[in-house]
Design a protein around this motif. Structure first.
Motif, PDB file in Angstrom:
ATOM      1  N   ASP A  38      -7.346  -3.464   7.620  1.00 39.01           N
ATOM      2  CA  ASP A  38      -6.655  -2.332   8.247  1.00 39.01           C
ATOM      3  C   ASP A  38      -5.289  -2.063   7.618  1.00 39.01           C
ATOM      4  OD1 ASP A  38      -8.759  -1.975   9.991  1.00 39.01           O
ATOM      5  OD2 ASP A  38      -7.835  -3.106  11.623  1.00 39.01           O
TER       6      ASP A  38
ATOM      7  N   ASP B 250      -5.877  -0.790   1.432  1.00 39.57           N
ATOM      8  CA  ASP B 250      -6.854   0.236   1.048  1.00 39.57           C
ATOM      9  C   ASP B 250      -8.301  -0.230   1.115  1.00 39.57           C
ATOM     10  OD1 ASP B 250      -5.102   2.485   0.279  1.00 39.57           O
ATOM     11  OD2 ASP B 250      -4.378   1.097  -1.262  1.00 39.57           O
ATOM     12  N   GLY B 251      -8.531  -1.527   1.220  1.00 37.69           N
ATOM     13  CA  GLY B 251      -9.918  -1.989   1.272  1.00 37.69           C
ATOM     14  C   GLY B 251     -10.019  -3.490   1.147  1.00 37.69           C
TER      15      GLY B 251
ATOM     16  N   LYS C 201       0.831  -1.202   0.000  1.00 35.51           N
ATOM     17  CA  LYS C 201       0.000   0.000   0.000  1.00 35.51           C
ATOM     18  C   LYS C 201       0.872   1.262   0.000  1.00 35.51           C
ATOM     19  CE  LYS C 201      -3.149   2.645   2.928  1.00 35.51           C
ATOM     20  NZ  LYS C 201      -3.876   2.698   4.217  1.00 35.51           N
TER      21      LYS C 201
ATOM     22  N   ASP D 213     -15.670   4.932   9.472  1.00 37.88           N
ATOM     23  CA  ASP D 213     -15.511   5.974   8.460  1.00 37.88           C
ATOM     24  C   ASP D 213     -14.804   5.459   7.205  1.00 37.88           C
ATOM     25  OD1 ASP D 213     -12.943   5.727   9.436  1.00 37.88           O
ATOM     26  OD2 ASP D 213     -12.763   7.793  10.120  1.00 37.88           O
ATOM     27  N   ARG D 214     -14.442   4.179   7.195  1.00 38.90           N
ATOM     28  CA  ARG D 214     -13.851   3.563   6.000  1.00 38.90           C
ATOM     29  C   ARG D 214     -14.865   2.645   5.305  1.00 38.90           C
ATOM     30  NH1 ARG D 214      -8.868   0.228   6.530  1.00 38.90           N
ATOM     31  NH2 ARG D 214      -8.853   0.545   4.261  1.00 38.90           N
ATOM     32  N   ARG D 215     -16.116   2.874   5.508  1.00 34.23           N
ATOM     33  CA  ARG D 215     -17.123   1.961   4.953  1.00 34.23           C
ATOM     34  C   ARG D 215     -17.084   1.903   3.430  1.00 34.23           C
ATOM     35  NH1 ARG D 215     -22.937   3.437   6.593  1.00 34.23           N
ATOM     36  NH2 ARG D 215     -21.999   3.121   8.638  1.00 34.23           N
ATOM     37  N   THR D 216     -16.705   2.995   2.773  1.00 30.51           N
ATOM     38  CA  THR D 216     -16.632   2.950   1.310  1.00 30.51           C
ATOM     39  C   THR D 216     -15.400   2.192   0.826  1.00 30.51           C
ATOM     40  OG1 THR D 216     -15.579   5.134   1.255  1.00 30.51           O
ATOM     41  CG2 THR D 216     -17.979   5.056   0.975  1.00 30.51           C
ATOM     42  N   SER D 217     -14.548   1.763   1.739  1.00 24.51           N
ATOM     43  CA  SER D 217     -13.418   0.907   1.387  1.00 24.51           C
ATOM     44  C   SER D 217     -13.794  -0.570   1.445  1.00 24.51           C
ATOM     45  CB  SER D 217     -12.229   1.169   2.316  1.00 24.51           C
ATOM     46  OG  SER D 217     -11.748   2.494   2.160  1.00 24.51           O
TER      47      SER D 217
ATOM     48  N   ALA E 202     -16.412  -1.149   9.663  1.00 27.33           N
ATOM     49  CA  ALA E 202     -15.474  -0.300   8.917  1.00 27.33           C
ATOM     50  C   ALA E 202     -15.500   1.141   9.395  1.00 27.33           C
ATOM     51  CB  ALA E 202     -15.787  -0.373   7.428  1.00 27.33           C
TER      52      ALA E 202
END
Length: 219
Positions: free
Chosen positions: A93, A96-97, A54, A118-122, A116
């Motif tokens: 973690d 990126d996703g 990453k 605040d990383r739900r769109t990942s 997830a």
């Protein structure tokens, strides 16, 4: 896998080589899909590998992504979860996703989004266009899955759109392609932020060929 992740040194060397391959061939990142059991003592090396891949990818390409496929768990066992949970979150973690396996349901997506944060769109919910266990059945009904994905505010990963060719033996390809992609037209995920903008898109069929934008074969 046994050789690649036998030590931290071999894992980091692999990450460096993959970044070089991506840069040379001009693609944006990697989907890491390990679908076999991993010795538990190798799992920390895989996590270090993901973190390094990453970081190095971002240094070479700010738009690059490294995704983990929902497969191996933190104990090294191969067990598809169809959601983000405590068993696979350490891989999520580190990169990126996560690309979720295709047998999810709306409740699993809601659970994944909660974990997830605040990383739900990942979290990328997989849609198998061939419909093998995919919510909604795939094919020209993939929008059913997208509707559920949008409801959980996670992201979508469309697998095997070549179905429009393979399923129909190549017949009516242009019309079937338009019909297939049109089902997503009411689900815009990104809006144009500024003008002008540029894009590059190939339908992936035909006889004309180009290398670095220059035609090498007419058709």
């Amino acid at each position: 896998c046994l050789q690649a992740f036998q030590s931290q040194a071999t894992a980091l060397d692999l990450a460096s080589r993959l970044v070089q391959i991506a840069e040379y061939y001009g693609f944006d990142g990697w989907l890491i899909n390990i679908e076999n059991r991993v010795p538990p003592e190798h799992v920390p090396n895989i996590v270090d590998f993901l973190a390094a891949l990453k970081r190095l990818t971002a240094q070479r390409n700010p738009h690059g992504l490294v995704l983990w496929y929902d497969s191996v768990l933190q104990n090294g066992q191969l067990a598809w979860q169809n959601r983000l949970n405590a068993g696979n979150k350490l891989f999520f973690d580190a990169c990126d996703g996560i690309f979720l396996n295709y047998h999810w349901n709306p409740a699993f997506l809601q659970e994944s989004a909660r974990i997830a944060g605040d990383r739900r769109t990942s979290v990328f919910a997989g849609i198998d266009v061939f419909g093998r266990g995919t919510y909604g059945g795939g094919g020209f009904a993939c929008d059913v899955a997208v509707r559920a994905i949008q409801g959980a505010n996670v992201s979508a990963a469309v697998f095997a759109p070549g179905w429009v060719f393979e399923h129909f033996d190549g017949k009516n390809l242009a019309a079937n392609s338009v019909r297939f992609w049109s089902q997503f037209s009411t689900y815009p995920l990104h809006k144009i932020a500024a003008l002008p903008f540029s894009t590059s898109f190939s339908r992936g069929h035909g006889t004309r060929a180009a290398v670095f934008g220059r035609a090498v074969k007419d058709g």
